[in-house]
Design a protein around this motif. Structure first.
Motif, PDB file in Angstrom:
ATOM      1  N   THR A   1       0.842  -1.191   0.000  1.00  0.00           N
ATOM      2  CA  THR A   1       0.000   0.000   0.000  1.00  0.00           C
ATOM      3  C   THR A   1       0.880   1.245   0.000  1.00  0.00           C
ATOM      4  O   THR A   1       1.758   1.392   0.849  1.00  0.00           O
ATOM      5  CB  THR A   1      -0.908   0.034   1.250  1.00  0.00           C
ATOM      6  OG1 THR A   1      -1.689  -1.159   1.278  1.00  0.00           O
ATOM      7  CG2 THR A   1      -1.828   1.241   1.209  1.00  0.00           C
ATOM      8  N   ASN A   2       0.654   2.121  -0.965  1.00  0.00           N
ATOM      9  CA  ASN A   2       1.335   3.415  -1.022  1.00  0.00           C
ATOM     10  C   ASN A   2       0.437   4.417  -0.305  1.00  0.00           C
ATOM     11  O   ASN A   2      -0.619   4.781  -0.798  1.00  0.00           O
ATOM     12  CB  ASN A   2       1.553   3.818  -2.482  1.00  0.00           C
ATOM     13  CG  ASN A   2       2.205   5.187  -2.614  1.00  0.00           C
ATOM     14  OD1 ASN A   2       2.344   5.914  -1.651  1.00  0.00           O
ATOM     15  ND2 ASN A   2       2.593   5.538  -3.826  1.00  0.00           N
ATOM     16  N   GLY A   3       0.863   4.860   0.871  1.00  0.00           N
ATOM     17  CA  GLY A   3       0.059   5.737   1.712  1.00  0.00           C
ATOM     18  C   GLY A   3      -0.086   5.115   3.087  1.00  0.00           C
ATOM     19  O   GLY A   3       0.260   3.958   3.310  1.00  0.00           O
ATOM     20  N   GLY A   4      -0.603   5.897   4.034  1.00  0.00           N
ATOM     21  CA  GLY A   4      -0.784   5.367   5.385  1.00  0.00           C
ATOM     22  C   GLY A   4      -0.761   6.469   6.422  1.00  0.00           C
ATOM     23  O   GLY A   4      -1.057   7.632   6.119  1.00  0.00           O
ATOM     24  N   ILE A   5      -0.378   6.102   7.643  1.00  0.00           N
ATOM     25  CA  ILE A   5      -0.342   7.065   8.741  1.00  0.00           C
ATOM     26  C   ILE A   5       0.637   8.188   8.398  1.00  0.00           C
ATOM     27  O   ILE A   5       1.788   7.929   8.039  1.00  0.00           O
ATOM     28  CB  ILE A   5       0.086   6.384  10.064  1.00  0.00           C
ATOM     29  CG1 ILE A   5      -0.806   5.175  10.359  1.00  0.00           C
ATOM     30  CG2 ILE A   5       0.050   7.386  11.214  1.00  0.00           C
ATOM     31  CD1 ILE A   5      -2.268   5.477  10.420  1.00  0.00           C
TER      32      ILE A   5
END
Length: 373
Positions: free
Chosen positions: A318-322
């Motif tokens: 996943t590209n993105g997150g917290i």
């Protein structure tokens, strides 16, 4: 002190090990939604688990295109060589393959997971299976699952991202993070196969052919946005293999504006063809021989159009997150809540395949556990 780790993937398992090793008096609990640990990890590397890479810490950062420098401090605590030593010392012999990739000698991902679980149990960590966390009452410091509630002193969220959701990485961790007022950046699939509608794909002209160390350039107009050399596979939908997966990082961003042009160089180090090249992948040579222009030029400048990626269902990362502005890179601790830490793919960073993603998970897990108390 009761420390709860939510998520039994690589980052969660290493968080549990590191917490108990660094804080032996703590009561450590590992909550896993499945009936086994490392369900997604068991599928990686074609079921063999590419657990790390025999490289220096700087190379891990270089192979983490999204926020790689965030790992700088964590890698000073636990680097690839430490990962390799951990498994060797705990009875899981490893081997090195091309591009420095590290696998278990047995070629069984189960052995990697079993080694981690064995250490967890020896340390006295409590593993609780089949626990889907529905809510965390931050004020009461209460974790609520479908069947039970648990009070905690400290908590490490290691729930994974949104890739391969049937394994449990369904984005739950982002919702739990928001309960602590953390923000989540835009989520995109990364390390994901590429979809092309070109005639050669539709007619399955090159389907099933694989190539070692080809070069792929990704274009934004006339500008080269990325330049990747690795292995490539032609599939019924388009392109897969490490070269395609790594190229997807830039393509995913560009594709919102429309189809993306790529160029493949099948012989990056060749400037003149000889008989060995004509015997190489005859189907490729036969096809390119039908195209206008000089054969060598076409082999080194093979244009294709990418129309889409295969999305989260087939993505590895996943590209993105917290939002990393809200996380202390030295400790993996939340800057918004002193009782919370993070580990693994939940964070807004993404690494290439080739052992780098699992390395990032293990490294952040180790750091989160070390500094949780």
């Amino acid at each position: 002190m009761k420390v709860f780790i939510i998520g039994g993937g690589p980052s969660g398992m290493m968080s549990a090990i590191s917490t108990k090793k660094h804080h032996p008096k703590a009561d450590v609990f590992l909550l896993e939604r499945n009936s086994v640990l490392g369900r997604k990890m068991r599928l990686t590397g074609g079921g063999r688990c590419n657990v790390s890479a025999n490289v220096e810490a700087k190379t891990v950062i270089d192979n983490t295109p999204k926020n790689g420098r965030f790992l700088y401090s964590a890698l000073s605590n636990f680097e690839p060589y430490d990962i390799i030593n951990f498994f060797e010392e705990n009875g899981c012999p490893l081997k090195e393959e091309d591009h420095g990739r590290i696998f278990p000698v047995s070629n069984k991902s189960k052995d990697i997971v079993d080694t981690l679980e064995s250490v967890i149990r020896k340390l006295g960590v409590h593993i609780i299976f089949d626990q889907i966390v529905n809510n965390i009452d931050v004020d009461k410091k209460l974790i609520e699952t479908e069947s039970k509630s648990y009070t905690y002193d400290k908590i490490i969220l290691a729930c994974g991202g949104r890739t391969l959701p049937n394994t449990g990485s369904d984005g739950t961790g982002y919702k739990l993070s928001e309960l602590f007022n953390h923000s989540v950046t835009n989520l995109l699939p990364a390390e994901v196969p590429l979809v092309s509608n070109d005639t050669l794909i539709q007619e399955k002209t090159l389907q099933g052919l694989s190539f070692k160390d080809v070069n792929i350039k990704v274009y934004d107009g006339n500008k080269v946005k990325s330049n990747i050399t690795h292995d490539l596979l032609f599939a019924h939908f388009g392109l897969s293999g490490p070269a395609a997966l790594r190229s997807s990082f830039e393509i995913q961003k560009l594709i919102e504006k429309g189809p993306v042009t790529i160029s493949i160089d099948f012989f990056p180090n060749v400037h003149e063809l000889d008989e060995t090249h004509f015997n190489y992948q005859k189907r490729l040579i036969d096809y390119i021989s039908t195209l206008e222009g000089e054969l060598l030029y076409n082999l080194k400048n093979f244009k294709m159009t990418i129309y889409d990626t295969r999305g989260f269902k087939y993505a590895f990362v996943t590209n993105g997150g917290i939002n990393l502005k809200e996380v202390n890179p030295k400790t993996m601790g939340s800057k918004l809540n002193e009782d919370l830490s993070f580990a693994g793919e939940l964070l807004d960073m993404s690494s290439f395949t080739g052992g780098y993603n699992i390395t990032s998970a293990l490294v952040t897990g180790f750091t989160a556990g070390k500094y949780i108390l």
